[in-house]
Write an enzyme that holds these catalytic residues in place. Structure first.
Site, PDB file in Angstrom:
ATOM      1  N   HIS A  18      75.556 136.143  43.427  1.00 47.40           N
ATOM      2  CA  HIS A  18      75.151 134.797  43.854  1.00 47.40           C
ATOM      3  C   HIS A  18      74.291 134.912  45.111  1.00 47.40           C
ATOM      4  O   HIS A  18      74.084 136.021  45.624  1.00 47.40           O
ATOM      5  CB  HIS A  18      76.383 133.911  44.066  1.00 47.40           C
ATOM      6  CG  HIS A  18      77.393 134.427  45.048  1.00 47.40           C
ATOM      7  ND1 HIS A  18      77.154 134.453  46.412  1.00 47.40           N
ATOM      8  CD2 HIS A  18      78.639 134.944  44.887  1.00 47.40           C
ATOM      9  CE1 HIS A  18      78.206 134.950  47.033  1.00 47.40           C
ATOM     10  NE2 HIS A  18      79.118 135.276  46.120  1.00 47.40           N
ATOM     11  N   HIS A  21      75.373 137.087  48.098  1.00 50.60           N
ATOM     12  CA  HIS A  21      75.109 138.528  47.956  1.00 50.60           C
ATOM     13  C   HIS A  21      73.628 138.817  48.208  1.00 50.60           C
ATOM     14  O   HIS A  21      73.271 139.803  48.844  1.00 50.60           O
ATOM     15  CB  HIS A  21      75.443 139.008  46.536  1.00 50.60           C
ATOM     16  CG  HIS A  21      76.877 138.776  46.133  1.00 50.60           C
ATOM     17  ND1 HIS A  21      77.230 138.318  44.896  1.00 50.60           N
ATOM     18  CD2 HIS A  21      78.035 138.934  46.804  1.00 50.60           C
ATOM     19  CE1 HIS A  21      78.539 138.209  44.815  1.00 50.60           C
ATOM     20  NE2 HIS A  21      79.053 138.575  45.975  1.00 50.60           N
ATOM     21  N   CYS A 126      97.184 138.899  47.807  1.00 51.65           N
ATOM     22  CA  CYS A 126      96.185 138.008  47.179  1.00 51.65           C
ATOM     23  C   CYS A 126      95.241 138.888  46.368  1.00 51.65           C
ATOM     24  O   CYS A 126      94.572 139.766  46.926  1.00 51.65           O
ATOM     25  CB  CYS A 126      95.394 137.213  48.206  1.00 51.65           C
ATOM     26  SG  CYS A 126      93.950 136.401  47.452  1.00 51.65           S
ATOM     27  N   CYS A 129      91.457 138.693  47.364  1.00 51.69           N
ATOM     28  CA  CYS A 129      91.090 139.451  48.574  1.00 51.69           C
ATOM     29  C   CYS A 129      91.356 140.932  48.383  1.00 51.69           C
ATOM     30  O   CYS A 129      90.845 141.742  49.139  1.00 51.69           O
ATOM     31  CB  CYS A 129      91.924 139.044  49.778  1.00 51.69           C
ATOM     32  SG  CYS A 129      91.704 137.386  50.335  1.00 51.69           S
ATOM     33  N   CYS A 143      96.776 131.882  49.954  1.00 56.41           N
ATOM     34  CA  CYS A 143      95.809 132.751  50.633  1.00 56.41           C
ATOM     35  C   CYS A 143      94.890 131.934  51.538  1.00 56.41           C
ATOM     36  O   CYS A 143      94.312 130.943  51.097  1.00 56.41           O
ATOM     37  CB  CYS A 143      94.980 133.499  49.590  1.00 56.41           C
ATOM     38  SG  CYS A 143      93.468 134.193  50.286  1.00 56.41           S
ATOM     39  N   HIS A 146      91.123 132.221  49.902  1.00 57.73           N
ATOM     40  CA  HIS A 146      90.843 131.723  48.560  1.00 57.73           C
ATOM     41  C   HIS A 146      91.682 130.518  48.146  1.00 57.73           C
ATOM     42  O   HIS A 146      91.429 129.914  47.100  1.00 57.73           O
ATOM     43  CB  HIS A 146      91.042 132.844  47.526  1.00 57.73           C
ATOM     44  CG  HIS A 146      90.077 133.960  47.702  1.00 57.73           C
ATOM     45  ND1 HIS A 146      90.365 135.060  48.466  1.00 57.73           N
ATOM     46  CD2 HIS A 146      88.805 134.103  47.257  1.00 57.73           C
ATOM     47  CE1 HIS A 146      89.308 135.867  48.459  1.00 57.73           C
ATOM     48  NE2 HIS A 146      88.349 135.309  47.746  1.00 57.73           N
ATOM     49  N   LYS A 294      71.584 117.578  47.026  1.00 54.20           N
ATOM     50  CA  LYS A 294      70.519 117.776  46.052  1.00 54.20           C
ATOM     51  C   LYS A 294      70.478 119.210  45.519  1.00 54.20           C
ATOM     52  O   LYS A 294      70.176 119.431  44.367  1.00 54.20           O
ATOM     53  CB  LYS A 294      69.183 117.452  46.715  1.00 54.20           C
ATOM     54  CG  LYS A 294      68.125 117.020  45.753  1.00 54.20           C
ATOM     55  CD  LYS A 294      66.975 116.406  46.509  1.00 54.20           C
ATOM     56  CE  LYS A 294      65.806 116.175  45.592  1.00 54.20           C
ATOM     57  NZ  LYS A 294      64.618 115.864  46.363  1.00 54.20           N
ATOM     58  N   LYS A 297      72.840 119.573  42.595  1.00 51.22           N
ATOM     59  CA  LYS A 297      72.370 118.940  41.356  1.00 51.22           C
ATOM     60  C   LYS A 297      71.239 119.756  40.734  1.00 51.22           C
ATOM     61  O   LYS A 297      71.308 120.153  39.593  1.00 51.22           O
ATOM     62  CB  LYS A 297      71.880 117.529  41.655  1.00 51.22           C
ATOM     63  CG  LYS A 297      73.011 116.670  42.204  1.00 51.22           C
ATOM     64  CD  LYS A 297      72.974 115.279  41.620  1.00 51.22           C
ATOM     65  CE  LYS A 297      74.252 114.535  41.918  1.00 51.22           C
ATOM     66  NZ  LYS A 297      74.083 113.428  42.817  1.00 51.22           N
TER      67      LYS A 297
HETATM   68  N1  MSP Z   1      83.774 144.748  47.625  1.00 50.67           N
HETATM   69  C1  MSP Z   1      83.930 144.228  48.932  1.00 50.67           C
HETATM   70  C2  MSP Z   1      83.100 144.995  49.928  1.00 50.67           C
HETATM   71  C3  MSP Z   1      83.388 146.455  50.005  1.00 50.67           C
HETATM   72  S1  MSP Z   1      82.318 147.282  51.094  1.00 50.67           S
HETATM   73  C4  MSP Z   1      82.953 148.788  51.247  1.00 50.67           C
HETATM   74  C5  MSP Z   1      83.512 142.767  48.974  1.00 50.67           C
HETATM   75  N2  MSP Z   1      82.736 142.353  47.979  1.00 50.67           N
HETATM   76  S2  MSP Z   1      82.212 140.853  47.777  1.00 50.67           S
HETATM   77  O1  MSP Z   1      81.384 140.909  46.612  1.00 50.67           O
HETATM   78  O2  MSP Z   1      83.316 139.953  47.745  1.00 50.67           O
HETATM   79  O3  MSP Z   1      81.385 140.460  49.034  1.00 50.67           O
HETATM   80  C6  MSP Z   1      80.360 141.259  49.479  1.00 50.67           C
HETATM   81  C7  MSP Z   1      79.591 140.636  50.609  1.00 50.67           C
HETATM   82  O4  MSP Z   1      78.991 139.404  50.205  1.00 50.67           O
HETATM   83  C8  MSP Z   1      80.419 140.353  51.850  1.00 50.67           C
HETATM   84  O5  MSP Z   1      79.786 140.926  52.976  1.00 50.67           O
HETATM   85  C9  MSP Z   1      80.367 138.866  51.972  1.00 50.67           C
HETATM   86  O6  MSP Z   1      80.351 138.430  53.295  1.00 50.67           O
HETATM   87  C10 MSP Z   1      79.047 138.544  51.291  1.00 50.67           C
HETATM   88  N3  MSP Z   1      79.043 137.158  50.911  1.00 50.67           N
HETATM   89  C11 MSP Z   1      79.838 136.520  49.993  1.00 50.67           C
HETATM   90  N4  MSP Z   1      79.607 135.186  50.097  1.00 50.67           N
HETATM   91  C12 MSP Z   1      78.701 134.930  51.069  1.00 50.67           C
HETATM   92  C13 MSP Z   1      78.065 133.799  51.585  1.00 50.67           C
HETATM   93  N5  MSP Z   1      78.338 132.606  51.172  1.00 50.67           N
HETATM   94  N6  MSP Z   1      77.131 133.991  52.555  1.00 50.67           N
HETATM   95  C14 MSP Z   1      76.778 135.240  53.010  1.00 50.67           C
HETATM   96  N7  MSP Z   1      77.374 136.319  52.545  1.00 50.67           N
HETATM   97  C15 MSP Z   1      78.372 136.184  51.618  1.00 50.67           C
HETATM   98  O7  MSP Z   1      83.901 142.063  49.895  1.00 50.67           O
END
Ligand code: MSP
Length: 529
Positions: A18, A21, A126, A129, A143, A146, A294, A297
């Site tokens: 998403h 990421h 959890c 997490c 949690c 979450h 917006k 949507k």
């Molecule tokens: N698998 C673990 C990380 C292991 S690293 C040795 C993990 N994965 S995750 O897919 O849940 O998240 C990865 C990264 O995406 C995290 O740094 C997290 O902060 C980032 N993000 C997830 N949602 C986010 C936002 N809404 N905004 C910015 N970054 C976000 O945790």
């Protein structure tokens, strides 16, 4: 040659990528590109975290084995990064044999060094997490992150004796004040350690989806314990001594704020226990939060529209979802790139959410940033210069004036942008770069070359503007690789900005003049608000 090793967290494959990421990955990619531009030897690593209960649970829900599921979802990450023009040097999957090998070598060292013992663990877990909580940490019994129920687990586990590292960690924070940035996050880690550390359970017997413990095959390692080691696996830990020592410990880990404890407490302690230097830099960023209604949507609908026919249920869910606030995790990076283009999406992610704080993410914000910076400023400058060079100079770009007033602004912008990239502040680097674009637009408006007779005065103004475009193309290339290459080509230069080296090639006066300038289609057509 200086080395720059940058990592993103490895993403769980329980679900699709998403924009959260994408935020980290685009920032890491831009930093890597900047460091390549200044001539550093760069290694940029991203990848996927494929073990653990969360992934096994998602696989079971879809009637697949965890490996099959991981093999499917990893394609979505690879595709998303391809779409976003991410130029990573390696992509690590924790299910790869090279990773199993490195994890086993690293943890065997910790075991042999006497920091791991067998004990019984009871706790509240959890699954989302992949972490235990104490009853006090729960919110309404659920949690705190979450909001889902936790499960009580009792297992015979191996424990890592984290508690023995309190003093060493405190000393490490003290002796390396810049290791964790921003300072607020360093303080968070510091107070966590000062509050007292408990030993942590690092193996599981209740599940089998993980890296086997080399000294006791009934156990697999707990997912976080294997995941962190990916940063060493990729540079050859346990396989190529010379190589990993070349890259380690001068790494830059970019991470989100909810995983500070793992990266700033556990990970340095694990390294110390294995006789490896802790990572040199951990940079913590905030979260992208969804703002305007917006956004939900438009983007959720769009995802529904592009869903496969056999995903009718998902599409229906997504359409229903248009009536409730959307979660950021429901926005696919592709929804943005299809709508705004790759470079505009990258620009927005880099420019609008200062790296280090939380930022609002909204459709309206995206449109207004796009119109202001990309359509009205950069796009307009490119179009204007090419048009006037066409009408007043027969389409051949003139050389800049070595004494131009813009030279001073350019020098200042180049050095402040460089400083900002070096401090991991892409939004500032881009803000600086736009100062130069603004100055060039203002100079054109003041001189109005489109109204003047062709001649040396017009040539000088246009030559300066072309030189600004050359510099801007260099400076924005980490953020918008394709756009910068296109500008470079349109102003008649060979190769691409990526082949140049800063700061040498960013000195005023590099535009040669006497080369054809092409008009082309608008780079960023204006959008309706
Ligand atoms: N698998 C673990 C990380 C292991 S690293 C040795 C993990 N994965 S995750 O897919 O849940 O998240 C990865 C990264 O995406 C995290 O740094 C997290 O902060 C980032 N993000 C997830 N949602 C986010 C936002 N809404 N905004 C910015 N970054 C976000 O945790």
């Amino acid at each position: 040659m200086p080395r720059f090793y940058v990592t993103t967290p490895i993403y769980y494959v329980n679900d699709a990528p998403h924009v959260g990421h994408a935020y980290t990955t685009v920032n890491a990619d831009a930093l890597a590109r900047w460091h390549r531009l200044v001539g550093d030897e760069v290694f940029f690593l991203t990848g996927t975290d494929e073990h653990g209960a969360k992934v096994a649970e998602a696989a079971a829900e879809h009637g697949m084995s965890p490996q099959e599921w991981a093999d499917t979802v990893v394609q979505r990450f690879l595709g998303a990064w391809r779409d976003l023009d991410i130029a990573n040097d390696d992509f690590i999957r924790t299910t790869e044999p090279r990773h199993h090998h490195a994890v086993q070598a690293f943890l065997q060292r910790i075991y042999d060094n006497g920091y791991i013992r067998l004990d019984t663990y009871t706790g509240l877990y959890c699954v989302s997490c992949e972490d235990y909580y104490t009853p006090e940490q729960l919110v309404d019994g659920k949690c705190p992150i979450h909001g889902r129920p936790v499960v009580e687990m009792e297992e015979e586990n191996y424990f890592f004796e984290l508690s023995r590292f309190e003093d060493r960690l405190l000393r490490w924070y003290e002796e390396n004040p810049d290791a964790i940035r921003p300072a607020t996050k360093r303080n968070e880690a510091l107070s966590f350690v000062k509050g007292g550390l408990k030993d942590i359970s690092i193996t599981r017997t209740s599940m089998h989806w993980g890296v086997p413990v080399p000294w006791d095959e009934r156990h697999v390692f707990y997912v976080w314990y294997d995941a962190l080691i990916n940063y060493l696996t990729a540079v050859g830990y346990g396989a190529d001594e010379e190589r990993w020592r070349l890259w380690w410990p001068a790494v830059h880990h970019l991470i989100g704020k909810e995983i500070v404890r793992f990266h700033c407490v556990w990970w340095p302690a694990m390294c110390m226990a294995a006789g490896v230097d802790p990572p040199a830099h951990v940079f913590v960023h905030g979260w992208l939060l969804v703002g305007g209604q917006k956004l939900s949507k438009t983007l959720v609908r769009q995802q529904a529209d592009s869903a496969d026919a056999d995903d009718a249920d998902d599409a229906a869910d997504a359409t229903d979802a248009a009536d409730r606030p959307v979660r950021l995790t429901e926005i696919a990076p592709q929804a943005l790139t299809e709508d705004f283009g790759v470079d505009a999406t990258r620009y927005h992610l880099l420019r609008d959410v200062p790296f280090g704080t939380d930022g609002d993410f909204s459709y309206e914000g995206l449109v207004s940033r796009y119109n202001a910076d990309l359509a009205n400023n950069l796009g307009n400058l490119v179009a204007r210069v090419a048009t006037v060079v066409g009408s007043k100079c027969g389409g051949i770009g003139p050389a800049p004036d070595p004494e131009s007033a813009l030279a001073e602004v350019a020098g200042d912008v180049v050095s402040s942008a460089a400083d900002a990239w070096a401090r991991i502040a892409p939004h500032e680097a881009l803000e600086q770069t736009w100062r130069l674009i603004g100055a060039a637009n203002a100079a054109l408006e003041a001189a109005e070359p489109w109204k003047a007779e062709p001649g040396p005065a017009v040539d000088a103004v246009l030559g300066d503007a072309l030189e600004v475009l050359r510099l801007v193309s260099l400076l924005v290339s980490p953020a918008m690789p394709a756009t910068s290459t296109e500008i470079w080509r349109r102003i008649g230069l060979d190769g691409g900005p990526q082949d140049r080296r800063l700061p040498a090639d960013a000195a005023w006066g590099g535009y040669p003049g006497g080369v054809p300038v092409e008009k082309g289609e608008p780079l960023f057509p204006r959008r309706k608000a």
